[in-house]
Design an enzyme around this catalytic site. Structure first.
Site: not given
Ligand code: ACM
Length: 511
Positions: A180, A251, A315
């Site tokens: 991440d 991410h 995201e």
């Molecule tokens: C998420 O909660 N980033 C999938």
């Protein structure tokens, strides 16, 4: 549904269970009759029971405790079901497949006195199994639990314990969130800098997104290949598949800190992110980046035999692509309507690579309608996305955040530790969460593989905190995935009995 005899406090609830009078006693003289292919289940039984009971459970051709594989049972039991008959003189555990036997072993463990789960020798406890006939088949194949080891690293020794607890609840998939913005934990031989640089951050934000406060404490860690391969074997021996997740194209701040040339501004030096929230630095879309992703995924496929490989996908702000001439040119060259479409294009490319190697790509849904058609979709934002994705033909895992995100507080009580802000996910909400949307027709419903719990760890640094948040809510999710709809009061009653097992295992009730 008939009331469950209280002594059968199994969690998840078995499909059919009939209690009979009497009991079978496991003692120093008990021997195992181990049918062909049942060796792994016998070994698991011994490993699980040895610390508390000290019972050797040796093999013997005329053992009164029999474990047998019978492929002919597959029509009724599938890969994961089992039949267990306990009489006063004999025990017979049968399944069509090795995994079914492993699940049956967990039921046997739960039927013993709770002290049988203790990590230390328990003297003076008679090891009685109640006489019963149990036929048990899961409702959904995907009963998952995700642990984020990117925000806060946990050593493999802890991951093994985490797997032990999953297996006790017949969870089938351990989703390991390995990368991440705040950390890269997956070793990649061709890019040692990913873990050397990307595995460490200078400090961590204190409190929620936007707090502006930092703890000043460096945090880091990564796994070796042999640790991960060992974890995969350990989990497989317990009927659990480890599904890795490597986030892309968003991410990825930790990867960009390690390898700046992968970004949209190769000249830029970034740190491994110390904040929480959504980071707007994302991967570039030049060929080097796709080669990098394929190299990483090749190593991931080498280490993880899981049929499913998760590539994140959620995201992913498209701002950098919109402002990058190179990204806009790539979008045009690929015939895309604009840079926003690079998201689906990118995931299509990495998904194709996985499919060519016989694996199934998995991605988080933003809407349920945006992922390439050969993706298995994890829906998390809105229950409607489950229906959208399933109607589009995707296999779907329903991970709706209001019912499956265990990083949200257990209650709004004053003693809850600080949790992910925004919601409370109570035990009852988890228990009530039907992964199959109400409006789904049979074909659509058939595409819902199951459900999964998530534990994002921005605010969770210790194993005790992980377990406080995970249990007992994962018990409810496991039950929903394995047993389907069960009565709340019945679940609560069984959970009371089951709590003694969690206590014996040292799962904290309080923090
Ligand atoms: C998420 O909660 N980033 C999938």
């Amino acid at each position: 549904m008939p009331a469950q005899p209280s002594v059968l406090t199994l969690v998840p609830r078995p499909t059919e269970a009939v209690l009979r009078p009497g009991h079978f006693t496991l003692d120093a003289g008990t021997t195992l009759r181990i049918g062909e292919g049942a060796g792994p289940a016998a070994e698991l039984l011994r490993v699980l029971l040895a610390p508390a009971t000290g019972l050797p459970l040796p093999a013997s051709p005329d053992g009164r405790f029999a474990l047998a594989l019978d492929p002919g049972l597959g029509g009724d039991l599938g890969d994961e079901g089992y039949v267990l008959v306990i009489g006063p003189d004999r025990v017979l555990l049968r399944a069509a497949h090795r995994t079914g036997l492993l699940h049956g072993v967990q039921s046997i463990r739960q039927l013993l006195p709770a002290q049988a789960l203790s990590p230390t020798a328990q003297r003076g406890t008679p090891w009685l199994l109640p006489c019963a006939e149990i036929t048990d088949v899961p409702r959904h194949p995907w009963r998952g639990a995700m642990l984020d080891v990117a925000r806060h690293f946990q050593p493999v020794s802890y991951l093994r314990r985490y797997v032990d607890l999953l297996a006790l609840h017949k969870i089938s998939v351990f989703h390991l969130h390995l990368t991440d913005d705040q950390g890269w934990r997956m070793p990649v031989a061709a890019h040692p800098e990913l873990t050397e640089v990307g595995g460490h951050r200078a400090e961590s934000q204190r409190g929620p997104d936007g707090s502006g406060a930092y703890d000043g404490i460096p945090h880091g860690g990564s796994y070796t290949r042999s640790e991960l391969a060992g974890l995969v074997r350990y989990a497989a021996d317990r009927g659990v598949t480890v599904m890795p997740e490597i986030e892309m194209p968003g991410h990825v701040r930790a990867a960009l800190a390690a390898c700046p040339s992968l970004g949209n501004h190769p000249e830029r030096t970034l740190d491994v992110w110390t904040r929480w929230g959504v980071c707007d630095t994302v991967l570039g879309v030049h060929d080097e980046v796709l080669d990098f992703c394929r190299t990483v995924l090749d190593e991931v496929m080498d280490v993880f035999p899981s049929p499913y490989i998760h590539v994140g996908g959620e995201e992913c702000p498209t701002t950098e692509w919109t402002h990058s001439a190179a990204a806009r040119e790539r979008a045009a060259a690929e015939g895309l309507p604009g840079p926003e479409a690079l998201h689906g294009w990118f995931l299509g490319k990495v998904g194709d690579h996985l499919v060519r190697h016989g694996r199934r790509p998995v991605g988080w849904a933003e809407t349920g309608a945006e992922l390439p058609t050969d993706f298995t979709v994890m829906t998390w934002r809105d229950p409607a996305h489950t229906l959208t994705a399933a109607r589009r033909g995707h296999p779907v895992i329903n991970a709706h955040h209001r019912a499956t995100y265990l990083d949200y507080a257990r209650s709004d009580g004053p003693h809850e530790p600080p949790a992910q802000p925004g919601a409370v996910v109570g035990l009852r909400a988890v228990h009530a969460h039907d992964p199959v949307p109400e409006k789904a027709d049979d074909e659509t419903a058939g595409r819902v593989l199951g459900t999964q719990a998530q534990l994002w760890t921005e605010f969770v640094t210790t194993p005790a905190h992980i377990e406080y948040l995970t249990y007992p809510r994962l018990c409810a999710l496991a039950e929903r995935g394995w047993s389907g709809t069960t009565d709340w009061t019945d679940f609560r009653t069984r959970l009371d009995g089951h709590t003694a097992r969690l206590d014996a295992l040292g799962v904290p009730r309080h923090l």
